[in-house]
Design an enzyme around this catalytic site. Structure first.
Site, mmCIF file in Angstrom:
data_model
loop_
_atom_site.group_PDB
_atom_site.id
_atom_site.type_symbol
_atom_site.label_atom_id
_atom_site.label_comp_id
_atom_site.label_asym_id
_atom_site.label_seq_id
_atom_site.Cartn_x
_atom_site.Cartn_y
_atom_site.Cartn_z
ATOM 1 N N GLU A 1 0.889 -1.536 -0.058
ATOM 2 C CA GLU A 1 -0.071 0.053 0.081
ATOM 3 C C GLU A 1 0.970 1.185 0.053
ATOM 4 O O GLU A 1 0.876 1.859 0.998
ATOM 5 C CB GLU A 1 -0.976 0.003 1.128
ATOM 6 C CG GLU A 1 -1.966 -1.334 1.101
ATOM 7 C CD GLU A 1 -2.706 -1.727 2.492
ATOM 8 O OE1 GLU A 1 -2.542 -0.808 3.410
ATOM 9 O OE2 GLU A 1 -3.162 -2.710 2.412
ATOM 10 N N ARG B 1 2.206 -8.110 1.034
ATOM 11 C CA ARG B 1 1.468 -7.443 2.008
ATOM 12 C C ARG B 1 2.136 -7.534 3.462
ATOM 13 O O ARG B 1 1.901 -6.459 4.266
ATOM 14 C CB ARG B 1 0.070 -8.057 2.092
ATOM 15 C CG ARG B 1 -0.795 -7.684 3.333
ATOM 16 C CD ARG B 1 -2.267 -8.471 3.127
ATOM 17 N NE ARG B 1 -3.043 -8.168 4.374
ATOM 18 C CZ ARG B 1 -4.006 -7.454 4.523
ATOM 19 N NH1 ARG B 1 -4.292 -6.557 3.720
ATOM 20 N NH2 ARG B 1 -4.851 -7.498 5.634
ATOM 21 N N ASN C 1 -1.246 -6.371 10.608
ATOM 22 C CA ASN C 1 -2.634 -5.871 11.105
ATOM 23 C C ASN C 1 -3.500 -7.056 11.487
ATOM 24 O O ASN C 1 -4.583 -6.935 11.335
ATOM 25 C CB ASN C 1 -3.208 -5.095 9.967
ATOM 26 C CG ASN C 1 -4.115 -3.574 10.483
ATOM 27 O OD1 ASN C 1 -3.717 -3.283 11.465
ATOM 28 N ND2 ASN C 1 -5.023 -3.406 9.822
ATOM 29 N N GLU D 1 -8.562 4.338 4.592
ATOM 30 C CA GLU D 1 -8.298 3.525 3.537
ATOM 31 C C GLU D 1 -8.206 4.647 2.229
ATOM 32 O O GLU D 1 -9.252 5.208 2.001
ATOM 33 C CB GLU D 1 -9.296 2.397 3.383
ATOM 34 C CG GLU D 1 -9.331 1.427 4.273
ATOM 35 C CD GLU D 1 -8.542 0.431 3.771
ATOM 36 O OE1 GLU D 1 -7.544 0.283 3.082
ATOM 37 O OE2 GLU D 1 -8.327 -0.755 4.920
HETATM 38 O O1 0X9 Z 1 -7.545 -5.734 6.403
HETATM 39 C C1 0X9 Z 1 -7.046 -4.799 6.867
HETATM 40 O O2 0X9 Z 1 -6.084 -5.013 7.609
HETATM 41 C C2 0X9 Z 1 -7.383 -3.550 6.250
HETATM 42 N N1 0X9 Z 1 -7.715 -3.418 5.245
HETATM 43 S S1 0X9 Z 1 -6.425 -3.516 3.946
HETATM 44 O O3 0X9 Z 1 -7.130 -3.797 2.722
HETATM 45 N N2 0X9 Z 1 -5.728 -2.021 3.997
HETATM 46 O O4 0X9 Z 1 -5.796 -4.597 4.369
HETATM 47 C C3 0X9 Z 1 -8.776 -2.899 7.149
HETATM 48 C C4 0X9 Z 1 -8.427 -2.920 8.712
HETATM 49 C C5 0X9 Z 1 -9.657 -2.598 9.436
HETATM 50 N N3 0X9 Z 1 -9.722 -2.776 10.848
HETATM 51 C C6 0X9 Z 1 -10.026 -3.962 11.301
HETATM 52 N N4 0X9 Z 1 -10.673 -4.736 10.635
HETATM 53 N N5 0X9 Z 1 -9.531 -4.338 12.513
HETATM 54 ZN ZN ZN Z 2 -3.746 -2.137 4.537
#
Ligand code: 0X9
Ligand code: ZN
Length: 307
Positions: free
Chosen positions: A68, A120, A140, A269
Site C-alpha cells: 500500500e 502485504r 494488522n 483507506e
Molecule cells: O484488512 C485490513 O487490515 C485493512 N484493510 S486493507 O485492505 N488495507 O488490508 C482494514 C483494517 C480495518 N480494521 C479492522 N478490521 N480491524
Molecule cells: Zn492495509
C-alpha cells in the site's frame, strides 16, 4: 532524493527523515522505534515546538501493509508540509505534538519494491508443515486485542492474512505497541493509513458491535471526510471497520482503542488505482496527499480542547 510526486524507496525515506531532523533540529527529532525482522531501523519522528508541559499529541502511522505504497507517501507529505511550512502551520504545531511512523514495515516495503509488488505482510520466516515454507505475518492481524476471534485463514502461514504464532510475535507490531504504551496518556488520536477503498474507519474491526462512544468517533470522521470533499471532491465513507469491511481481529486500531485506551483510533483507506488497486499511479499522489493533509488538520484541531 525524496520526492512527493513519486514512491520513494525505503532508503530515500530513511535518509530524508534524518535530513529533516538535521535541518530543523529545533522542531524535529528522529528516534528508533525498534528493528524489523531483517534488522532495519523503524524510525519515528516527533515534531514539537517545545514549551513546558506535555501537549496533546496525534500519531500518524503508515506502511503496515507493504504493497500500500500510497500510505507512507501521504504520511511523509504531511510531515514535510508541517515542518517546511511551519510558519504558516504554526497554529498546528503550537498546540499539538506530532508523532509520525511513516514506514512500520520496512522489510515488506523493500520486498514489494524489489520482488513482489503485491506483498502485504512483514518478512518473518514461518513454516506451514512438512516441506512448505511460507514467510510473513500480517501485522494488522498481529495486535493483541481479542486474540480468540480469528478466521481460518489467519492460522495459515501461507495466507496473506496470517496472524502470526502469537499476539505481538513480530518486532514491528511490538515496536508500535511499546511506543504507544509509553506515550498513551499524551496521544489523543491515532491514524493508521492503508489502501484502498476511500474509507475512514473506526473500531471495532474484531466484532460487529460498536464502541459505546462510536458517535463521537463518527462525528469527527464525518468532519474529516467533509474537509476532503471540499478540497478535491473525493468521497470517503465513514463507518466502523466491521460494518464497512467485515470483521477481522488483530488490527492496530482495535488494540489502540481497546487496550491502550486512546479514544480516537482510525484506519484510513486511501483511494485505489492502477491495475490492482494498490498501484495508484504516481501522478495521483499529490491530490491524495493534499486531501489527507486537510483531513489531518481536522483531526489535529480536535486534540486541542475548546478549539
Ligand atoms: O484488512 C485490513 O487490515 C485493512 N484493510 S486493507 O485492505 N488495507 O488490508 C482494514 C483494517 C480495518 N480494521 C479492522 N478490521 N480491524
Ligand atoms: Zn492495509
Amino acid at each position: 532524493p525524496i520526492s512527493f510526486t513519486k514512491y520513494n524507496t525505503e532508503l530515500e525515506i530513511s535518509r530524508y527523515l534524518d535530513q529533516l531532523a538535521r535541518s530543523h533540529p529545533e522542531v524535529v527529532t528522529v528516534f528508533p522505534l525498534g528493528r524489523s525482522v531483517e534488522g532495519r531501523v523503524i524510525k519515528g519522528v516527533r515534531v514539537s515546538s517545545g514549551g513546558g508541559g506535555l501537549k496533546p499529541a496525534i500519531l500518524l502511522e503508515g506502511g503496515i501493509h507493504a504493497r500500500e505504497w500510497i500510505s507512507p507517501a501521504v504520511v511523509l507529505y504531511v510531515l514535510d508540509q508541517l515542518v517546511t511550512n511551519r510558519h504558516r502551520n504554526a497554529h498546528l504545531i503550537n498546540a499539538t505534538d506530532w508523532y509520525f511512523v511513516p514506514l512500520l514495515n520496512p522489510d515488506g516495503y523493500v520486498y514489494s519494491m524489489s520482488r513482489d509488488r503485491m506483498w502485504r505482510k512483514n518478512r518473518a520466516k514461518t513454516w506451514r508443515h512438512q516441506n512448505t515454507v511460507c514467510s510473513g505475518v500480517d501485522l494488522n492481524r498481529n495486535f493483541g486485542l481479542d486474540h480468540a476471534q480469528f478466521a481460518a485463514l489467519n492460522y495459515d502461514p501461507c495466507s496473506g492474512i496470517y496472524r502470526g504464532p502469537a499476539p505481538f510475535s513480530e518486532p514491528e507490531s511490538r515496536a508500535l505497541r511499546d511506543f504507544i504504551m509509553a506515550n498513551r496518556m499524551q496521544i489523543k488520536i491515532y491514524l493508521s493509513f492503508h489502501s484502498f477503498g476511500n474509507y475512514i474507519l473506526y473500531p471495532w474491526g474484531h466484532q460487529g458491535a460498536k464502541p459505546f462512544d462510536w458517535q463521537s468517533l463518527e462525528r469527527l470522521a464525518m468532519k474529516a471526510s467533509e474537509a476532503i470533499s471540499r478540497n478535491s471532491g473525493a468521497k470517503y465513507r465513514v463507518g466502523s471497520s466491521s460494518a464497512m469491511l467485515g470483521a477481522a481481529a488483530g488490527g492496530s486500531t482495535d488494540w489502540v482503542k481497546g487496550y491502550a485506551g486512546i479514544q480516537y483510533a482510525y484506519t484510513i483507506e486511501l483511494p485505489g488505482g492502477g491495475k490492482w488497486g494498490f498501484d495508484l499511479p504516481e501522478k495521483d499522489i499529490m491530490s491524495v496527499s493534499s486531501d489527507v493533509f486537510e483531513a489531518v488538520k481536522v483531526f489535529a484541531s480536535f486534540t486541542v480542547p475548546e478549539s
